[in-house]
Write an enzyme that holds these catalytic residues in place. Structure first.
Site, PDB file in Angstrom:
ATOM      1  N   ILE A 124       0.825  -1.210   0.000  1.00  0.00           N
ATOM      2  CA  ILE A 124       0.000   0.000   0.000  1.00  0.00           C
ATOM      3  C   ILE A 124       0.863   1.266   0.000  1.00  0.00           C
ATOM      4  O   ILE A 124       0.421   2.336  -0.445  1.00  0.00           O
ATOM      5  CB  ILE A 124      -1.002  -0.004   1.192  1.00  0.00           C
ATOM      6  CG1 ILE A 124      -2.081   1.049   0.992  1.00  0.00           C
ATOM      7  CG2 ILE A 124      -0.307   0.165   2.521  1.00  0.00           C
ATOM      8  CD1 ILE A 124      -2.928   0.892  -0.244  1.00  0.00           C
ATOM      9  N   LYS A 175      -5.354   1.775   8.889  1.00  0.00           N
ATOM     10  CA  LYS A 175      -6.507   1.125   9.499  1.00  0.00           C
ATOM     11  C   LYS A 175      -6.354  -0.384   9.397  1.00  0.00           C
ATOM     12  O   LYS A 175      -5.665  -0.815   8.490  1.00  0.00           O
ATOM     13  CB  LYS A 175      -7.816   1.572   8.857  1.00  0.00           C
ATOM     14  CG  LYS A 175      -7.871   1.620   7.324  1.00  0.00           C
ATOM     15  CD  LYS A 175      -7.494   0.436   6.501  1.00  0.00           C
ATOM     16  CE  LYS A 175      -8.320  -0.823   6.686  1.00  0.00           C
ATOM     17  NZ  LYS A 175      -7.808  -1.919   5.754  1.00  0.00           N
TER      18      LYS A 175
END
Ligand SMILES: NC(=O)c1ccc[n+]([C@@H]2O[C@H](COP(=O)([O-])OP(=O)(O)OC[C@H]3O[C@@H](n4cnc5c(N)ncnc54)[C@H](OP(=O)(O)O)[C@@H]3O)[C@@H](O)[C@H]2O)c1
Length: 340
Positions: free
Chosen positions: A19, A101
């Site tokens: 990511i 998250k």
């Protein structure tokens, strides 16, 4: 801010995560954020990742990057079970932290992370790129104005197909699972809209043979009377949308991280109680979520909480309490109360 005082935020990435590539490309060319370093447990991996992604500096250990006084802030894309450990170490090293998250493996860790932020006078926040989208900011504004009256029901869902592989999301030891990974999104949206901590939840799930939830649905009860349903899955076609129904109208919306001409951000609002009440489509500017979130993180660090559109610490605490309760309910079948 005058040019003399303007200083881009120098961010280091803690781990050569997949990511992080999107984080880097989205912030490429930003005047506010300089993604200047990456650290990996493996020096060769760090150097290769830095070269491939145009990052100036690489470190062969996380500790070495945290010891570098020129780095002001950390982006933490570690596996979920390591978010707390490395966010706390970064805060103790005096760094602000944008932590991926779900914020932690559980709510007890969340408290320790915010304690570390307070003790070191740094900002520590949870990364939900959709929160910085003009679409989400408009949604919050419509609800604040009472555009659909008092919100009574929410259905929010996020799912996608995840091949059964070595992915960290399938690993119970790394705090994987559909609720932690995908479900944290609808839980965060519901908490944003409710503006308060839920009282209790009930959930059902499908589990893999390693006891990792692959699909989960949950009901969430709020003190205001609002009832919400969330769902999440690693086994569906890609979807991420919500229906929000008030006593004077309804809203249908997506809550994508990235919006574009191909995935246009718009909100469908029906003002009125009749089935055939007029529908309005509100079109918003598309944005790269990691770009607008990264620049909002700069604004937070330089100018304080008023400029942060993302989850506040109070919201993040409630999101993790809700996730803990949904996970417990899915395992034992009971309604689980959330402590006040
Ligand atoms: N906000 C979003 O939309 C979004 C999207 C995707 C992911 N995420 C979050 O970002 C985090 C990372 O996801 P990802 O898919 O990018 O993960 P990933 O590619 O597997 O990367 C995780 C990184 O953590 C480091 N790491 C440290 N200990 C590890 C261990 N025991 N096993 C595996 N990796 C370890 C590794 O870095 P080194 O080997 O370099 O040390 C690895 O590159 C997760 O918390 C996920 O929920 C958020």
């Amino acid at each position: 801010m005058s040019n003399e005082t303007f200083k881009p935020l120098r961010i280091g990435i803690l781990g050569a995560a997949n990511i992080a590539r999107l984080f880097i490309t989205s912030l490429n060319g930003s005047a506010k954020v300089d993604v200047c370093a990456v650290a990996s447990r493996d020096a060769n991996k760090a150097a290769a990742f830095a070269k491939e992604n145009g990052i100036a500096q690489s470190f062969g250990s996380y500790e070495a990057m945290l010891a570098d006084a020129t780095i002001e802030a950390i982006y933490n894309p570690q596996p979920n079970n390591l978010h707390a450990e490395w966010t706390i170490k970064a805060a103790n090293a005096g760094k602000h932290v944008l932590c991926e998250k779900p914020f932690a493996a559980n709510s007890a860790e969340t408290k320790l992370m915010f304690d570390a932020a307070a003790a070191n006078n740094v900002y520590v926040v949870e990364a939900y790129p959709y929160r910085a989208q003009p679409q989400t900011i408009k949604l919050a504004e419509l609800l604040r104005e009472g555009a659909i009256g008092k919100v009574q029901l929410i259905q929010a869902s996020f799912g996608f197909p995840l091949p059964v592989s070595g992915n960290i999301r399938w690993d119970p030891l790394l705090a994987g699972g559909a609720l932690m990974d995908a479900g944290s999104y609808p839980v965060s949206l519901v908490r944003m809209i409710a503006g308060e901590r839920p009282t209790r939840v009930h959930a059902m799930a499908r589990f893999t043979d390693r006891s990792v939830d692959s699909t989960l649905i949950g009901s969430i009860d709020f003190p205001s009377g609002l009832l919400a349903q969330i769902s999440c899955s690693f086994g569906t076609a890609r979807h991420r949308h919500a229906v929000i129904v008030g006593d004077a109208g309804s809203i249908e919306t997506t809550f994508y991280n990235d919006t574009s001409d191909a995935l246009p951000p718009h909100i469908v609002i029906k003002r009125g109680i009749a089935l055939d009440a007029p529908r309005e489509i509100i079109k918003l500017e598309p944005a790269q979520g990691f770009r607008v979130q990264g620049e909002a993180f700069y604004d937070l660090v330089r100018n304080g909480w008023a400029s942060w559109p993302g989850a506040t610490p109070a919201e993040t605490v409630d999101i993790m309490l809700t996730i803990d309760a949904l996970a417990a309910s899915a395992r034992d079948g009971n309604v689980v109360a959330i402590a006040r």
